[in-house]
Design a protein around this motif. Structure first.
Motif, PDB file in Angstrom:
ATOM      1  N   PHE A   1       0.838  -1.191   0.000  1.00 37.40           N
ATOM      2  CA  PHE A   1       0.000   0.000   0.000  1.00 37.40           C
ATOM      3  C   PHE A   1       0.884   1.257   0.000  1.00 37.40           C
ATOM      4  N   PRO A   2       0.378   2.366  -0.550  1.00 34.93           N
ATOM      5  CA  PRO A   2       1.157   3.623  -0.533  1.00 34.93           C
ATOM      6  C   PRO A   2       1.376   4.105   0.894  1.00 34.93           C
TER       7      PRO A   2
ATOM      8  N   SER B   1       6.167  10.854   7.880  1.00 31.44           N
ATOM      9  CA  SER B   1       6.535  12.202   8.312  1.00 31.44           C
ATOM     10  C   SER B   1       7.918  12.579   7.799  1.00 31.44           C
ATOM     11  N   ARG B   2       8.033  13.813   7.327  1.00 33.48           N
ATOM     12  CA  ARG B   2       9.332  14.299   6.910  1.00 33.48           C
ATOM     13  C   ARG B   2      10.229  14.598   8.099  1.00 33.48           C
TER      14      ARG B   2
ATOM     15  N   ASP C   1      16.165  10.451   1.547  1.00 37.39           N
ATOM     16  CA  ASP C   1      15.852  10.421   0.128  1.00 37.39           C
ATOM     17  C   ASP C   1      15.165   9.119  -0.293  1.00 37.39           C
ATOM     18  N   ALA C   2      14.681   8.331   0.663  1.00 38.16           N
ATOM     19  CA  ALA C   2      14.034   7.055   0.340  1.00 38.16           C
ATOM     20  C   ALA C   2      12.739   7.289  -0.427  1.00 38.16           C
ATOM     21  N   THR C   3      12.459   6.451  -1.417  1.00 37.22           N
ATOM     22  CA  THR C   3      11.224   6.546  -2.195  1.00 37.22           C
ATOM     23  C   THR C   3      10.335   5.325  -2.010  1.00 37.22           C
ATOM     24  N   GLU C   4      10.790   4.343  -1.238  1.00 34.12           N
ATOM     25  CA  GLU C   4       9.974   3.185  -0.947  1.00 34.12           C
ATOM     26  C   GLU C   4      10.436   2.526   0.342  1.00 34.12           C
TER      27      GLU C   4
ATOM     28  N   THR D   1       5.994   8.491   0.112  1.00 33.11           N
ATOM     29  CA  THR D   1       6.061   9.941  -0.005  1.00 33.11           C
ATOM     30  C   THR D   1       6.170  10.522   1.398  1.00 33.11           C
ATOM     31  N   ARG D   2       6.713  11.720   1.494  1.00 34.74           N
ATOM     32  CA  ARG D   2       6.934  12.349   2.801  1.00 34.74           C
ATOM     33  C   ARG D   2       5.979  13.519   2.976  1.00 34.74           C
TER      34      ARG D   2
END
Length: 561
Positions: free
Chosen positions: A301-302, A306-307, A352-355, A381-382
């Motif tokens: 799931f997407p 938190s950034r 910088d993680a995207t997954e 996503t952050r």
């Protein structure tokens, strides 16, 4: 539930010939119940020896394909015509098969029934259009670019053109009796030429551009199908192929095996590296003997994290996307852990993680020795606060401001973790409102928490100005205005009625009256109009009387003036 002995496909299977076209009985190559530890990651069908193609057979077919024997045919008038065959390598290969010296005639080429010339440097097939008896062709690993010279050769039954430079197999549409086709590692993208070729029992199209298996629909004798490393994603064209024995589809886009559920003869299912997350039908294949269920690529799931945190937690288990038999236990691993509260937790997430990733593994058919494993990838996503700086507030003046965060990070309250402004309060919906009671610069530490306990924190500086003091202003004073003086109203006075005067008297008195009138207006204040008229009337009447009196005396004396 009865467990079946299942072998996991391995790289060693290639060296054992398990997937070679010449395999005489795929179900019995290894002892029943044997398990090989190393899982098969990839099957490169171009390593299969095409030289054995003439002895290949389906394990569900009683007869074995035999090497064609030389036939005796009637001579044709043009049999002695010399055939020009410009490709020297092809010419040598054909002469080696038909003999007859260095000269090739139409008659000698018509005797050609089998052409086995793999990796011979052949680039041009011109001249083979006369091979009207050709049945078995192996031209694999040659730099040929087209099969057009083979168009119309209706006797071809087995064709291997793997690892060539061809881009289409349209000539196959003219081969009604073809039963074996191999074109692995080519640029072919269209399988349409095999439609309705019901004699086909084996097709190999590994590492091609083919994405649609629909032309295979209805090929009722199909027994073995190899399409690894292709973009194929749909198995629905195979659902009525009851003779299907081998399904080899590693490294494809296959995610759903339900179309082939219940196929009675299916014994080899290899989907290593595909996208399968549902193996609840694995017990519907009673003849299953070899499986490849490793390294599935499953989309999770997407995730919106938190950034301002390097962790992410969720109540959804890593094993949630999978459907297995009731007794199957999958073990989660990789980067995800399970907390004592039952939350799935990722820690130390790179900025910088995207997954996010996790792994699961287990036996899809308990007790069978089979292994299922998958790598889950969760798109990441952050989220952060999206509102700008807070505007300046003023003591005593109503104030309102809405905090906001990126979409997807929802279903939780806004709270203050530090700082306050007298007179203002932060509601759970993110509205800071009230009437400031104290001026100064204040720091607010604001937090947004989502439904799983993930938190975004941000600090804001807020300025509150003192209330502006405005001195009182006296209302303007209007000077009093005297009321207007209204003169008293004098009722008009009717002049006394006297005897009529003659014109003579009137004329005589005119200067006197005028002089009187002039005297009356000299040096005296003005009189009201009514009084003036009355006064003048009295003067006129009085003057008249004075004039008349001497006349009367003269008349009495009998004198005249």
């Amino acid at each position: 539930m009865t467990s079946l002995p299942i072998r996991t496909l391995t790289a060693a299977a290639l060296s054992l010939g398990l997937l070679a076209p010449a395999a005489p009985a795929l179900a019995t190559d290894l002892p029943a119940g044997a398990v090989v530890a190393a899982p098969l990651q990839n099957i490169s069908l171009d390593l299969v020896d095409p030289a054995q193609i003439e002895t290949a057979h389906s394990p569900t077919t009683a007869a074995t394909v035999e090497t064609p024997s030389r036939s005796t045919r009637a001579a044709l008038p043009d049999d002695n015509e010399i055939v020009e065959m410009p490709d020297a390598a092809l010419r040598s290969a054909v002469i080696a098969q038909v003999g007859g010296g260095s000269t090739l005639t139409r008659g000698s080429i018509r005797r050609l029934q089998a052409l086995k010339a793999p990796n011979s440097g052949i680039a041009d097939l011109t001249g083979l259009e006369y091979a009207s008896q050709l049945s078995i062709v192996d031209l694999s690993r040659n730099p040929i670019t087209t099969l057009e010279p083979l168009r119309g050769l209706s006797t071809i039954r087995q064709l291997n053109v793997s690892s060539t430079l061809i881009t289409d197999i349209s000539a196959v549409a003219t081969m009604p009796d073809i039963n074996y086709l191999q074109f692995n590692w080519t640029e072919v993208s269209d399988l349409e030429p095999v439609r309705d070729k019901i004699q086909l029992w084996r097709i190999e199209l590994a590492a091609t551009r083919v994405s649609d298996l629909d032309p295979v629909r209805g090929l009722i004798n199909m027994s073995e199908l190899y399409f690894q490393e292709t973009p194929v994603s749909d198995l629905s064209p195979l659902q009525q192929l009851d003779k299907l024995y081998t399904l080899s589809a590693p490294n494809t886009e296959i995610s759903d095996l339900s179309p082939v559920a219940g196929l009675p003869r299916l014994a080899i299912v290899n989907v290593n590296g595909a996208r399968v997350s549902d193996l609840s039908m694995v017990n519907t294949w009673p003849g299953l003997r070899q499986v490849g269920f490793l390294n599935q690529r499953v989309a999770g799931f997407p995730v919106v994290s938190s950034r301002t945190e390097s962790t992410y937690r969720t109540t959804q288990a890593v094993t949630a996307p999978f459907r297995m038999l009731e007794d199957v236990v999958l073990t989660a691993g990789g980067d995800a852990t399970t907390t004592a509260e039952g939350l799935t937790l990722w820690e130390h997430i790179a900025e910088d993680a995207t997954e996010l990733t996790a792994t699961v593994s287990g036996d899809p058919l308990p007790g069978s020795g089979a292994t299922y494993s998958a790598l889950l990838s969760y798109p990441l996503t952050r989220a952060d606060f999206t509102n700008g700086d807070l505007p300046t507030a003023t003591v005593g003046t109503a104030y309102s401001f809405q905090f906001t965060v990126d979409s997807g990070f929802e279903d939780g309250p806004f709270t203050l973790t530090g700082g306050s402004i007298p007179g203002l309060e932060l509601a759970e919906d993110g509205v800071l409102a009230g009437t400031p009671a104290e001026d100064g610069t204040f720091t607010l530490d604001v937090r947004r928490t989502d439904a799983f306990g993930n938190m975004i924190d941000q600090s804001y500086a807020v300025t509150v100005d003192a209330a502006t003091v405005v001195p009182p202003v006296d209302p303007p004073v209007t000077p009093p205005v005297d009321p207007p003086v209204i003169p008293p109203v004098v009722p008009p006075v009717d002049p006394p009625v006297g005897p009529p005067t003659s014109p003579t008297i009137s004329n005589t008195l005119k200067p006197t009256v005028a002089g009187a009138a002039a005297l009356a207006t000299t040096g005296a204040p003005s009189l009201p109009v009514g009084l003036t008229i009355g006064f003048l009337a009295i003067l006129i009447l009085g003057g008249g009387a004075l004039v008349l009196a001497p006349k009367r005396r003269n008349q009495a004396d009998g004198t005249s003036e």
